[in-house]
Design an enzyme around this catalytic site. Structure first.
Site, PDB file in Angstrom:
ATOM      1  N   GLU A 121       6.729  18.998 -43.609  1.00  0.00           N
ATOM      2  CA  GLU A 121       5.656  19.291 -42.681  1.00  0.00           C
ATOM      3  C   GLU A 121       5.773  20.728 -42.139  1.00  0.00           C
ATOM      4  O   GLU A 121       4.793  21.314 -41.672  1.00  0.00           O
ATOM      5  CB  GLU A 121       5.782  18.282 -41.530  1.00  0.00           C
ATOM      6  CG  GLU A 121       4.607  18.175 -40.623  1.00  0.00           C
ATOM      7  CD  GLU A 121       4.737  16.928 -39.745  1.00  0.00           C
ATOM      8  OE1 GLU A 121       4.817  15.812 -40.294  1.00  0.00           O
ATOM      9  OE2 GLU A 121       4.766  17.077 -38.522  1.00  0.00           O
ATOM     10  N   HIS A 144       7.525   7.170 -47.430  1.00  0.00           N
ATOM     11  CA  HIS A 144       8.499   8.104 -46.879  1.00  0.00           C
ATOM     12  C   HIS A 144       9.491   7.469 -45.917  1.00  0.00           C
ATOM     13  O   HIS A 144      10.681   7.713 -46.012  1.00  0.00           O
ATOM     14  CB  HIS A 144       7.732   9.224 -46.172  1.00  0.00           C
ATOM     15  CG  HIS A 144       8.597  10.287 -45.572  1.00  0.00           C
ATOM     16  ND1 HIS A 144       9.511  10.996 -46.322  1.00  0.00           N
ATOM     17  CD2 HIS A 144       8.686  10.782 -44.316  1.00  0.00           C
ATOM     18  CE1 HIS A 144      10.117  11.879 -45.537  1.00  0.00           C
ATOM     19  NE2 HIS A 144       9.656  11.759 -44.311  1.00  0.00           N
ATOM     20  N   ASP A 164      19.470  -2.089 -47.985  1.00  0.00           N
ATOM     21  CA  ASP A 164      20.589  -3.042 -48.085  1.00  0.00           C
ATOM     22  C   ASP A 164      20.930  -3.681 -46.743  1.00  0.00           C
ATOM     23  O   ASP A 164      21.125  -4.901 -46.659  1.00  0.00           O
ATOM     24  CB  ASP A 164      21.833  -2.340 -48.646  1.00  0.00           C
ATOM     25  CG  ASP A 164      21.587  -1.739 -50.018  1.00  0.00           C
ATOM     26  OD1 ASP A 164      20.681  -2.221 -50.726  1.00  0.00           O
ATOM     27  OD2 ASP A 164      22.303  -0.790 -50.387  1.00  0.00           O
ATOM     28  N   HIS A 185       4.163   9.919 -46.194  1.00  0.00           N
ATOM     29  CA  HIS A 185       4.162  11.343 -45.849  1.00  0.00           C
ATOM     30  C   HIS A 185       2.988  11.992 -46.571  1.00  0.00           C
ATOM     31  O   HIS A 185       2.798  11.772 -47.760  1.00  0.00           O
ATOM     32  CB  HIS A 185       5.474  12.003 -46.269  1.00  0.00           C
ATOM     33  CG  HIS A 185       5.680  13.340 -45.635  1.00  0.00           C
ATOM     34  ND1 HIS A 185       4.957  14.453 -45.996  1.00  0.00           N
ATOM     35  CD2 HIS A 185       6.503  13.735 -44.639  1.00  0.00           C
ATOM     36  CE1 HIS A 185       5.345  15.477 -45.243  1.00  0.00           C
ATOM     37  NE2 HIS A 185       6.276  15.070 -44.420  1.00  0.00           N
ATOM     38  N   ARG A 217       5.914   7.396 -37.003  1.00  0.00           N
ATOM     39  CA  ARG A 217       6.942   8.311 -36.522  1.00  0.00           C
ATOM     40  C   ARG A 217       6.447   9.752 -36.558  1.00  0.00           C
ATOM     41  O   ARG A 217       5.772  10.158 -37.500  1.00  0.00           O
ATOM     42  CB  ARG A 217       8.195   8.196 -37.400  1.00  0.00           C
ATOM     43  CG  ARG A 217       9.268   9.200 -37.046  1.00  0.00           C
ATOM     44  CD  ARG A 217      10.548   8.979 -37.834  1.00  0.00           C
ATOM     45  NE  ARG A 217      10.447   9.324 -39.241  1.00  0.00           N
ATOM     46  CZ  ARG A 217      10.468  10.580 -39.706  1.00  0.00           C
ATOM     47  NH1 ARG A 217      10.539  11.607 -38.891  1.00  0.00           N
ATOM     48  NH2 ARG A 217      10.407  10.789 -41.011  1.00  0.00           N
ATOM     49  N   ARG A 249       1.159  12.201 -38.969  1.00  0.00           N
ATOM     50  CA  ARG A 249       1.246  11.987 -40.417  1.00  0.00           C
ATOM     51  C   ARG A 249       0.289  10.916 -40.913  1.00  0.00           C
ATOM     52  O   ARG A 249      -0.289  11.049 -41.999  1.00  0.00           O
ATOM     53  CB  ARG A 249       2.672  11.607 -40.794  1.00  0.00           C
ATOM     54  CG  ARG A 249       3.600  12.774 -40.695  1.00  0.00           C
ATOM     55  CD  ARG A 249       5.009  12.426 -41.050  1.00  0.00           C
ATOM     56  NE  ARG A 249       5.816  13.638 -41.021  1.00  0.00           N
ATOM     57  CZ  ARG A 249       7.145  13.651 -41.114  1.00  0.00           C
ATOM     58  NH1 ARG A 249       7.804  12.517 -41.240  1.00  0.00           N
ATOM     59  NH2 ARG A 249       7.794  14.786 -41.094  1.00  0.00           N
ATOM     60  N   LEU A 302       9.544  15.390 -51.396  1.00  0.00           N
ATOM     61  CA  LEU A 302       8.985  15.798 -50.119  1.00  0.00           C
ATOM     62  C   LEU A 302       8.727  17.308 -50.051  1.00  0.00           C
ATOM     63  O   LEU A 302       9.567  18.106 -50.420  1.00  0.00           O
ATOM     64  CB  LEU A 302       9.976  15.410 -49.014  1.00  0.00           C
ATOM     65  CG  LEU A 302       9.638  15.826 -47.588  1.00  0.00           C
ATOM     66  CD1 LEU A 302       8.383  15.129 -47.103  1.00  0.00           C
ATOM     67  CD2 LEU A 302      10.810  15.503 -46.669  1.00  0.00           C
ATOM     68  N   GLY A 343      27.386   2.459 -44.035  1.00  0.00           N
ATOM     69  CA  GLY A 343      26.441   3.553 -44.261  1.00  0.00           C
ATOM     70  C   GLY A 343      26.979   4.849 -43.683  1.00  0.00           C
ATOM     71  O   GLY A 343      27.454   4.877 -42.547  1.00  0.00           O
ATOM     72  N   PHE A 368       5.442  21.472 -35.322  1.00  0.00           N
ATOM     73  CA  PHE A 368       5.384  20.311 -36.192  1.00  0.00           C
ATOM     74  C   PHE A 368       4.220  19.434 -35.755  1.00  0.00           C
ATOM     75  O   PHE A 368       3.667  19.631 -34.659  1.00  0.00           O
ATOM     76  CB  PHE A 368       6.710  19.533 -36.077  1.00  0.00           C
ATOM     77  CG  PHE A 368       7.492  19.454 -37.357  1.00  0.00           C
ATOM     78  CD1 PHE A 368       7.836  20.591 -38.050  1.00  0.00           C
ATOM     79  CD2 PHE A 368       7.899  18.221 -37.872  1.00  0.00           C
ATOM     80  CE1 PHE A 368       8.570  20.513 -39.226  1.00  0.00           C
ATOM     81  CE2 PHE A 368       8.633  18.128 -39.044  1.00  0.00           C
ATOM     82  CZ  PHE A 368       8.963  19.274 -39.720  1.00  0.00           C
ATOM     83  N   GLN A 417       5.680   4.549 -43.294  1.00  0.00           N
ATOM     84  CA  GLN A 417       5.044   5.868 -43.228  1.00  0.00           C
ATOM     85  C   GLN A 417       4.845   6.462 -44.621  1.00  0.00           C
ATOM     86  O   GLN A 417       5.772   6.504 -45.423  1.00  0.00           O
ATOM     87  CB  GLN A 417       5.897   6.829 -42.407  1.00  0.00           C
ATOM     88  CG  GLN A 417       5.278   8.216 -42.298  1.00  0.00           C
ATOM     89  CD  GLN A 417       5.919   9.037 -41.185  1.00  0.00           C
ATOM     90  OE1 GLN A 417       7.003   9.583 -41.357  1.00  0.00           O
ATOM     91  NE2 GLN A 417       5.260   9.112 -40.044  1.00  0.00           N
TER      92      GLN A 417
END
Lengths: 231, 587
Positions: free
Chosen positions: B255, B353, B221, B242, B398, B286, B252, B14, B119, B240
């Site tokens: 926020e 999300h 994966d 969003h 989160r 959220r 998206l 990744g 935020f 989550q």
């Protein structure tokens, strides 16, 4: 909706061909990528790259009705039918709409696309005024989709020697960064009849950039810096 | 069948922010590191993160890491492990500065320092006034960070295997992870990458839902690979949603739109968040905002002809602010919703999300799992960071701005720990054919010819099932039906067939592997959700509306084998400060 799509699979095809596809008008697809995904349900051998589906990852650059663009942010109803799709021009085709971008990425790496600053690192951020930061706008947003570089005839003729608009835009991003200290070194590397000066201001790059960036202007700025240096 | 082999000290699977930050630490630490990614690194989904990264720099309003820690734990609905949260919040300021030194083009204040925006879920002084803690690069922070980290890795000469798809981890009889079997997408040829350590950084799995902010590559994966290697997944029921995805599309809208002063309106033009969160209003956590929107729409106060979305208004912020601080979401809104937010409110609705759960790790990034029925222990040679991992710093919900922080903090921490591990592990352990065999069998799975359903169709059914049976509001009946449906789909997937069996850049084959992975992770999600009889953070049970700390202040562990569930305690003890005990969570 009618499509004509470039097909080539090196395992089975001796040469590329154009294949016709059709979708009902009410299939619900809005962007070109939506349509491609529906077509892939019909024919799972149809191959293309895609990921974010919102124009920020730069995966699905292709030549759409003769013009390079990102499939995920091109609205279908703005496209003339049959919608003709080909791989980005000027690079080797791996399969269907997928091109080999090795050369493109190599040119990107050539410009040392990272910040060079040899001072000891301060405990806080390196200060930069909002005005200095604003000089990076229009440069740092590049998504490396290769639409500009593969629309450039100068790159088609000299893909190994001319850096191409995307790499030059990156070079200018670091030349414009008030925190970077390698201006002289960077300009030395660029001052070359091929690497920079193969640009003939054809302006295809700026014309096609799906993010609305202006590589031609960036190249112009590098030229100015070089000129200032000799004056 | 003889398969080519390559050998490295560390294999990173990744190339998003977590993988690249770890790889950078390793490359700079003189380790021989390979990064395998199914897409070119800058196409990874970190690129789509918008609003910013939290760190208590205190550049705009007073702040300190302890307040950040409190907010994160409260945001997690007390399910986060407090040692890991302390570690992250303490490291945050230094790591933002480090990114700045790497070249990230952060937005600036007049005094030249990094701008910080407000935020959701942020406070000063342990629940007091709103804080300003999120460091942005306009609303393209993920793009700026991902590209910068990639650039630093080119400079550090990291080995990249671009467009290689990891099939499975390779494990020996003693449980050591010795690398992975990967597939070169361009040629269709397999490759064994042997490594003394393997780090999974493959991101989340919100693509299991029909409407999602996630890129198409986010198919879980790495999580599925861990499951197949006998490692459980932790807290998968916490997905989550969003609050503000573009209605009908899911892209998206950050926020930051609310952080900069925007707010939500229902069809009556009411700022309804005042009713749900009297203090924080539109900047509540959220999970709170997403539930409020769903309730407004359910009770008939949605906007539009079908009353099925809510308005997000930012036009009062002025064209100049929107163009300088929120240019990316303006572009998205104009393109997908045909609304210029400078002139009119944007249509939004909650959208899948972020996967709070994942591969269980400690704060060094080591994957930890119980050995049979014993206590958990590190899986030798295996690490995980980022959205695919569960440290857990996000717990049940989160906070915005904590995911970019998570990947940088724990990417770096894992890199450091791997460097230590390598000092004691100078040689590769022997990798035998027996260890490769199961992965190889899996690789050959999609070569089976004949008639069968398409994997793609089953993936679509899965996404609909998860939307209907494991959404924002959940009940036992709906979840149980969901479990049964996903099990059925998984069974059908075993008989699915590809039509295209070519080797060169066969994207249908890759998508089929991805569907398998998504199916495993979706099953983990819905099974874990059906078992948790309480409401906590993003897991909202209509039939168990209260949080139940007595019975449920614990982490879920889901194993693939017979969908077994185990539980483990939350680490309530921080590293140096006092614990934050659970209390009622109001905003």
């Amino acid at each position: 909706m009618k499509f004509s799509i470039y097909r080539y699979n090196p395992e089975t095809d001796s040469k590329p061909r154009m294949q016709d596809y059709e979708l009902p008008d009410d299939c619900g697809a809005i962007m070109l990528l939506d349509a491609l995904l529906l077509l892939k349900q019909q024919d799972d051998s149809l191959s293309f790259r895609r990921s974010c589906r919102e124009g920020v990852c730069g995966s699905d650059g292709m030549n759409i009705n003769g013009r390079n663009g990102l499939a995920c942010i091109l609205q279908l109803d703005t496209l003339k039918q049959p919608i003709t799709l080909r791989p980005l021009p000027g690079l080797p085709v791996i399969r269907d709409l997928i091109v080999d971008l090795t050369q493109f990425y190599n040119q990107y790496r050539t410009v040392k696309p990272w910040l060079i600053n040899k001072d000891p690192e301060p405990e806080i951020e390196r200060l930069q005024s909002p005005e200095e930061r604003a000089r990076l706008d229009g440069l740092y947003e590049c998504v490396l989709c290769a639409c500009c570089t593969t629309a450039c005839p100068s790159f088609w003729w000299n893909p190994d020697r001319f850096l191409g608009p995307a790499a030059l835009l990156q070079a200018n991003r670091f030349l414009n960064d008030s925190r970077d200290q390698a201006t002289g070194e960077r300009l030395d590397d660029l001052d070359d009849p091929f690497r920079l000066f193969r640009c003939h201001t054809i302006m295809n790059c700026t014309d096609v950039c799906p993010k609305g960036l202006n590589p031609a202007k960036a190249i112009g700025h590098i030229r100015q810096l070089l000129l200032k240096r000799v004056l | 069948m003889s398969i080519a082999r390559r050998k490295f000290d560390c294999l990173v699977i990744g190339a998003g922010g977590g993988g690249l930050r770890a790889a950078l630490q390793l490359a700079e630490g003189e380790a021989h590191v390979a990064v395998v990614s199914k897409v070119f690194p800058t196409r990874s989904h970190t690129v789509a993160a918008q609003g910013g990264m939290n760190a208590a720099l205190g550049n705009v309003l007073p702040d300190n890491w302890h307040w950040h820690m409190y907010d994160t734990i409260k945001g997690s609905d007390f399910l986060a492990d407090q040692d890991a949260v302390e570690y992250m919040c303490r490291a945050a300021p230094r790591l933002v500065i480090e990114l700045e030194h790497y070249g990230v083009p952060f937005t600036r204040l007049d005094n030249g320092r990094i701008y910080q925006r407000q935020f959701g879920g942020q406070s000063q002084n342990f629940g007091g006034a709103q804080a300003a803690r999120t460091c942005p690069a306009a609303d393209r922070t993920g793009h700026a960070i991902l590209h910068t980290l990639y650039q630093q890795n080119i400079k550090a000469r990291t080995h990249f295997f671009d467009e290689f798809f990891a099939i499975d981890l390779l494990r020996d009889a003693d449980g050591y992870v010795l690398g992975a079997l990967v597939l070169e997408i361009e040629t269709g040829e397999p490759l064994v990458i042997e490594a003394k350590t393997t780090l999974i950084a493959t991101g989340g799995a919100a693509r299991m839902y029909r409407t999602s902010t996630n890129a198409m590559i986010n198919t879980g994966d790495g999580m599925a690979m861990a499951l197949r290697a006998g490692i459980p997944l932790q807290d998968m029921e916490f997905m989550q949603f969003h609050p503000t995805g573009i209605a009908g599309f899911g892209m998206l809208i950050t926020e930051a739109a609310r952080g900069e002063g925007g707010y939500l309106l229902n069809s009556q033009g009411e700022r309804f968040m005042e009713r749900y969160a009297p203090n924080a209003k539109d900047l509540a956590s959220r999970d709170v905002v997403a539930r409020a929107i769903e309730v407004e729409v359910r009770e008939g106060r949605g906007c539009g002809p079908n009353k099925d979305y809510i308005h997000l208004k930012i036009d009062h912020l002025g064209a100049e602010l929107i163009k300088s601080k929120l240019p990316g979401i303006r572009e998205l809104s104009m393109r997908f919703a045909h609304v210029d937010p400078i002139e009119a409110p944007m249509p939004v609705y909650p959208t899948a999300h972020y996967t709070m759960g994942g591969i269980p790790t400690n704060r060094f990034g080591q994957v930890v799992a119980p050995v049979q029925t014993g206590p958990e222990e590190p899986v030798p040679g295996l690490y995980a960071v980022g959205e695919c991992a569960c440290v857990s710093i996000h717990g049940a919900n989160r906070l915005g701005g904590n995911s970019l922080l998570d990947i940088v903090v724990f990417g770096r921490a894992a890199g450091n720990h791997i460097l230590e591990y390598l000092k004691d592990s100078r040689y590769h352990r022997t990798l035998t054919e027996t260890s490769i065999e199961p992965a190889l069998q899996h690789l050959l799975r999609w070569d089976a010819k004949g008639d069968g359903e398409s994997a793609d169709k089953l993936a679509e059914e899965l996404r609909r099932t998860m939307e209907q049976h494991c959404g924002v509001f959940r009940t036992q009946e709906i979840l149980d039906q969901g479990v049964a449906k996903v099990l059925k789909l998984r069974e059908r997937l075993q008989n699915a067939r590809l039509r295209d069996h070519s080797k060169v850049f066969n994207t249908a084959r890759i998508e089929a592997f991805e569907t398998e992975n998504l199916m495993e992770v979706a099953l983990a999600t819905v099974v874990s959700a059906a078992a948790r009889h309480e409401s906590r953070g993003a897991h909202s049970r209509v039939d168990y509306p209260e949080r139940d700390d007595l019975q449920w202040l614990k982490h879920t562990l889901y194993s693939r084998d017979a969908q077994r569930l185990d539980y483990k305690p939350v680490r309530m003890k921080p590293l140096t400060v006092d614990s934050f005990p659970p209390k009622k969570r109001v905003y």
